[in-house]
Design a protein around this motif. Structure first.
Motif, PDB file in Angstrom:
ATOM      1  N   TYR A  62      43.240  27.166 -28.772  1.00 15.84           N
ATOM      2  CA  TYR A  62      44.563  27.658 -28.391  1.00 15.84           C
ATOM      3  C   TYR A  62      45.622  26.963 -29.235  1.00 15.84           C
ATOM      4  CZ  TYR A  62      41.688  28.946 -24.435  1.00 15.84           C
ATOM      5  OH  TYR A  62      40.689  29.434 -23.651  1.00 15.84           O
ATOM      6  N   TRP A  69      54.738  24.191 -27.036  1.00 12.80           N
ATOM      7  CA  TRP A  69      54.246  23.857 -25.694  1.00 12.80           C
ATOM      8  C   TRP A  69      55.314  23.124 -24.897  1.00 12.80           C
ATOM      9  CZ3 TRP A  69      51.014  26.406 -23.289  1.00 12.80           C
ATOM     10  CH2 TRP A  69      49.865  26.898 -23.875  1.00 12.80           C
ATOM     11  N   VAL A  72      57.513  25.737 -23.449  1.00 15.03           N
ATOM     12  CA  VAL A  72      56.817  26.432 -22.361  1.00 15.03           C
ATOM     13  C   VAL A  72      56.875  25.595 -21.089  1.00 15.03           C
ATOM     14  CG1 VAL A  72      54.532  27.169 -21.552  1.00 15.03           C
ATOM     15  CG2 VAL A  72      55.299  27.793 -23.843  1.00 15.03           C
ATOM     16  N   HIS A  73      56.555  24.305 -21.197  1.00 10.04           N
ATOM     17  CA  HIS A  73      56.568  23.432 -20.020  1.00 10.04           C
ATOM     18  C   HIS A  73      57.983  23.218 -19.484  1.00 10.04           C
ATOM     19  CE1 HIS A  73      52.375  22.340 -19.581  1.00 10.04           C
ATOM     20  NE2 HIS A  73      52.296  22.319 -20.898  1.00 10.04           N
ATOM     21  N   ALA A 108      48.851  27.248 -17.951  1.00 12.15           N
ATOM     22  CA  ALA A 108      49.501  26.417 -18.975  1.00 12.15           C
ATOM     23  C   ALA A 108      48.866  25.032 -19.037  1.00 12.15           C
ATOM     24  CB  ALA A 108      50.998  26.304 -18.694  1.00 12.15           C
ATOM     25  N   TRP A 112      46.755  23.077 -21.934  1.00  8.28           N
ATOM     26  CA  TRP A 112      47.336  21.788 -22.313  1.00  8.28           C
ATOM     27  C   TRP A 112      46.304  20.658 -22.244  1.00  8.28           C
ATOM     28  CZ3 TRP A 112      51.650  20.321 -24.596  1.00  8.28           C
ATOM     29  CH2 TRP A 112      52.166  19.056 -24.398  1.00  8.28           C
ATOM     30  N   TYR A 115      45.791  17.920 -25.018  1.00  4.86           N
ATOM     31  CA  TYR A 115      46.913  17.033 -25.306  1.00  4.86           C
ATOM     32  C   TYR A 115      47.032  15.898 -24.294  1.00  4.86           C
ATOM     33  CZ  TYR A 115      48.237  20.875 -28.342  1.00  4.86           C
ATOM     34  OH  TYR A 115      48.236  21.853 -29.310  1.00  4.86           O
ATOM     35  N   SER A 120      46.759  16.990 -16.929  1.00  2.66           N
ATOM     36  CA  SER A 120      46.523  18.428 -16.793  1.00  2.66           C
ATOM     37  C   SER A 120      45.587  18.734 -15.632  1.00  2.66           C
ATOM     38  CB  SER A 120      45.928  18.987 -18.084  1.00  2.66           C
ATOM     39  OG  SER A 120      46.855  18.897 -19.126  1.00  2.66           O
TER      40      SER A 120
END
Length: 144
Positions: A62, A69, A72-73, A108, A112, A115, A120
């Motif tokens: 992804y 990202w 997005v968060h 999401a 994630w 990372y 997560s």
């Protein structure tokens, strides 16, 4: 024979819980949504600022930039926080929106994982609890 037919106080349809346990879980879900949304906002800000907290990996399925990202968060966190606060106030739309946003947050955070894996996984579990708590049976619903 006592009756409260003359009572002027009527709870809102769909908000009252089948039991006090369900009401308590709804309040807990609202608190977790508010807290989780605020934490997602901070997570987004840290990713946008390209902080050294996050590890970027190459050749990830992804593939998306860390800054992307972060946005997005940040946006998802703001929406989750707003829905959590609306749930505290008893807004009738907040339950459905909360379930939808918790589902998006689960997706999401799944993406994630490379990372920040521990965070997560914790947020995926919390989002699952939020969905469960918001879907708890209410008075007046047909539970056959």
């Amino acid at each position: 024979m006592a009756s409260n037919v003359g009572s002027t106080h009527r709870p809102r349809a769909g908000w009252e819980a089948e039991s006090t346990w369900a009401t308590g879980w709804t309040v807990a879900a609202a608190a977790l949504m508010t807290f989780g949304g605020i934490m997602a906002i901070f997570q987004g800000i840290a990713a946008i600022a390209q902080d050294d907290v996050f590890v970027t990996t190459r050749n990830f399925t992804y593939a998306f930039s860390l800054t992307g990202w972060g946005w997005v968060h940040l946006i998802l966190g703001a929406l989750v926080t707003a829905a959590g606060l609306a749930l505290f106030r008893g807004a009738p739309w907040a339950r459905a929106v909360g379930v939808a946003l918790a589902g998006l947050s689960m997706i999401a955070n799944f993406v994630w994982l490379p990372y920040y894996p521990v965070w997560s996984i914790a947020l995926i579990i919390i989002d699952g609890f939020i969905i469960w708590a918001l879907c708890a049976p209410r008075r007046g619903s047909s539970t056959a």
